[in-house]
Write a protein that holds these residues in place. Structure first.
Motif, PDB file in Angstrom:
ATOM      1  N   GLY A  42       0.818  -1.206   0.000  1.00  0.00           N
ATOM      2  CA  GLY A  42       0.000   0.000   0.000  1.00  0.00           C
ATOM      3  C   GLY A  42       0.852   1.256   0.000  1.00  0.00           C
ATOM      4  O   GLY A  42       0.578   2.211  -0.733  1.00  0.00           O
ATOM      5  N   THR A  43       1.899   1.272   0.809  1.00  0.00           N
ATOM      6  CA  THR A  43       2.806   2.426   0.844  1.00  0.00           C
ATOM      7  C   THR A  43       3.501   2.617  -0.489  1.00  0.00           C
ATOM      8  O   THR A  43       3.638   3.746  -0.985  1.00  0.00           O
ATOM      9  CB  THR A  43       3.851   2.241   1.968  1.00  0.00           C
ATOM     10  OG1 THR A  43       3.173   2.144   3.225  1.00  0.00           O
ATOM     11  CG2 THR A  43       4.813   3.416   1.999  1.00  0.00           C
ATOM     12  N   LEU A  44       3.941   1.520  -1.099  1.00  0.00           N
ATOM     13  CA  LEU A  44       4.565   1.616  -2.425  1.00  0.00           C
ATOM     14  C   LEU A  44       3.572   2.155  -3.456  1.00  0.00           C
ATOM     15  O   LEU A  44       3.927   2.930  -4.344  1.00  0.00           O
ATOM     16  CB  LEU A  44       5.079   0.247  -2.855  1.00  0.00           C
ATOM     17  CG  LEU A  44       6.310  -0.274  -2.105  1.00  0.00           C
ATOM     18  CD1 LEU A  44       6.625  -1.705  -2.525  1.00  0.00           C
ATOM     19  CD2 LEU A  44       7.509   0.629  -2.336  1.00  0.00           C
ATOM     20  N   GLY A  45       2.316   1.750  -3.321  1.00  0.00           N
ATOM     21  CA  GLY A  45       1.297   2.222  -4.252  1.00  0.00           C
ATOM     22  C   GLY A  45       1.027   3.708  -4.136  1.00  0.00           C
ATOM     23  O   GLY A  45       0.586   4.342  -5.100  1.00  0.00           O
ATOM     24  N   TYR A  46       1.303   4.283  -2.967  1.00  0.00           N
ATOM     25  CA  TYR A  46       1.067   5.708  -2.731  1.00  0.00           C
ATOM     26  C   TYR A  46       2.355   6.544  -2.821  1.00  0.00           C
ATOM     27  O   TYR A  46       2.378   7.677  -2.359  1.00  0.00           O
ATOM     28  CB  TYR A  46       0.478   5.916  -1.342  1.00  0.00           C
ATOM     29  CG  TYR A  46      -1.014   5.729  -1.239  1.00  0.00           C
ATOM     30  CD1 TYR A  46      -1.902   6.518  -1.970  1.00  0.00           C
ATOM     31  CD2 TYR A  46      -1.542   4.779  -0.362  1.00  0.00           C
ATOM     32  CE1 TYR A  46      -3.263   6.361  -1.846  1.00  0.00           C
ATOM     33  CE2 TYR A  46      -2.919   4.615  -0.235  1.00  0.00           C
ATOM     34  CZ  TYR A  46      -3.765   5.412  -0.974  1.00  0.00           C
ATOM     35  OH  TYR A  46      -5.119   5.262  -0.848  1.00  0.00           O
ATOM     36  N   ARG A  47       3.410   6.006  -3.383  1.00  0.00           N
ATOM     37  CA  ARG A  47       4.690   6.696  -3.345  1.00  0.00           C
ATOM     38  C   ARG A  47       4.639   8.082  -3.991  1.00  0.00           C
ATOM     39  O   ARG A  47       5.359   8.989  -3.576  1.00  0.00           O
ATOM     40  CB  ARG A  47       5.786   5.841  -3.984  1.00  0.00           C
ATOM     41  CG  ARG A  47       5.571   5.495  -5.444  1.00  0.00           C
ATOM     42  CD  ARG A  47       6.613   4.475  -5.904  1.00  0.00           C
ATOM     43  NE  ARG A  47       6.457   4.122  -7.308  1.00  0.00           N
ATOM     44  CZ  ARG A  47       5.586   3.234  -7.754  1.00  0.00           C
ATOM     45  NH1 ARG A  47       4.794   2.603  -6.900  1.00  0.00           N
ATOM     46  NH2 ARG A  47       5.497   2.967  -9.039  1.00  0.00           N
TER      47      ARG A  47
END
Length: 258
Positions: free
Chosen positions: A59-64
């Motif tokens: 999820g964090t990678l998706g919101y980078r």
């Protein structure tokens, strides 16, 4: 555990992963499934927290893109959420299980109330401040403030104690304290929950009852769900977001009472 039960947990992890990155109600999806399958409440909560860590990564990678250029704010959220999750995790293991169970629906409803009423409360406070000072509100708030830090710390404690609804509460705190888009707030919320879950996981590995078969099945689903949820979170309208959170929270809280 039957094959059907295993599939149910994988799907719960997928749904929770999507929820954690989009609307922030991950454990409202997966925690009730574990309870329905007969996992004891404390073991269900701790195993659920560990099993959803992969969703935080993807999820964090998706919101980078949303997190880019906000290094100081990002690290402030991570540090406060992670540090105060330690207190919450220890609190969970010290309280009697009946206290834990009785708090669940009230905590969920409170989280939903915050999200549902936040726009009206924020608008009211802004008008009141402008009326008192006779001046228009200052520029956009984009950095950590003492009040926002206190709210973030409180959410960290809550997340370490009981993960369900932490994302919802974090959205409310961030929306009250920052003038940023819903996509950026969702990204910060996802990161905050991830930080709390990582810290709680380290503690749970040593002192909490964990069911590793449940954790593994949740992880399989959540690692995919976290990425999907981030893509949804970028485009989810604020009104739809709040409605989904409130409806889901009320349904789950009522199910506990029933």
């Amino acid at each position: 555990m039957t094959l059907l039960e295993q599939l149910a947990i994988v799907l719960a992890g997928l749904g929770a992963g999507i929820a954690t990155s989009s609307i922030g109600v991950a454990s409202l999806v997966s925690f009730p499934v574990l309870i329905a399958l007969g996992v004891p409440p404390i073991a269900a909560s701790s195993s659920n927290t560990v099993g959803l860590v992969p969703a935080g990564v993807t999820g964090t990678l998706g919101y980078r893109r949303e997190l880019a250029g906000r290094r100081r704010l990002v690290w402030s959220v991570v540090a406060l959420s992670g540090l105060f999750a330690i207190a919450g995790a220890l609190l969970l293991l010290q309280l009697p299980s009946d206290v834990f169970e009785s708090l669940v629906p009230w905590l969920i409803l409170f989280a939903c109330l915050l999200v549902g009423t936040q726009p009206r409360i924020s608008a009211y406070l802004k008008r009141r401040k402008e009326a008192a000072t006779g001046e228009a509100a200052a520029g956009d708030r984009t950095e950590m403030t003492p009040a926002l830090a206190a709210g973030t710390a409180a959410c960290g404690v809550y997340g370490g104690y009981f993960g369900a609804g932490q994302g919802v509460m974090m959205v409310a705190v961030l929306a009250f304290g920052l003038d940023l888009s819903l996509a950026v707030i969702s990204a910060l919320r996802t990161l905050a929950v991830f930080a709390s879950n990582v810290v709680a996981t380290v503690i749970f590995l040593f002192i909490a009852p964990l069911q590793w078969d449940v954790i593994g099945l949740l992880a399989v689903g959540s690692i995919v769900g976290g990425w999907i949820g981030a893509q949804i979170g970028r485009h989810l309208p604020a009104g739809v977001f709040r409605a989904l959170v409130v409806v889901a929270g009320v349904v789950v809280a009522v199910s506990y009472w029933i």
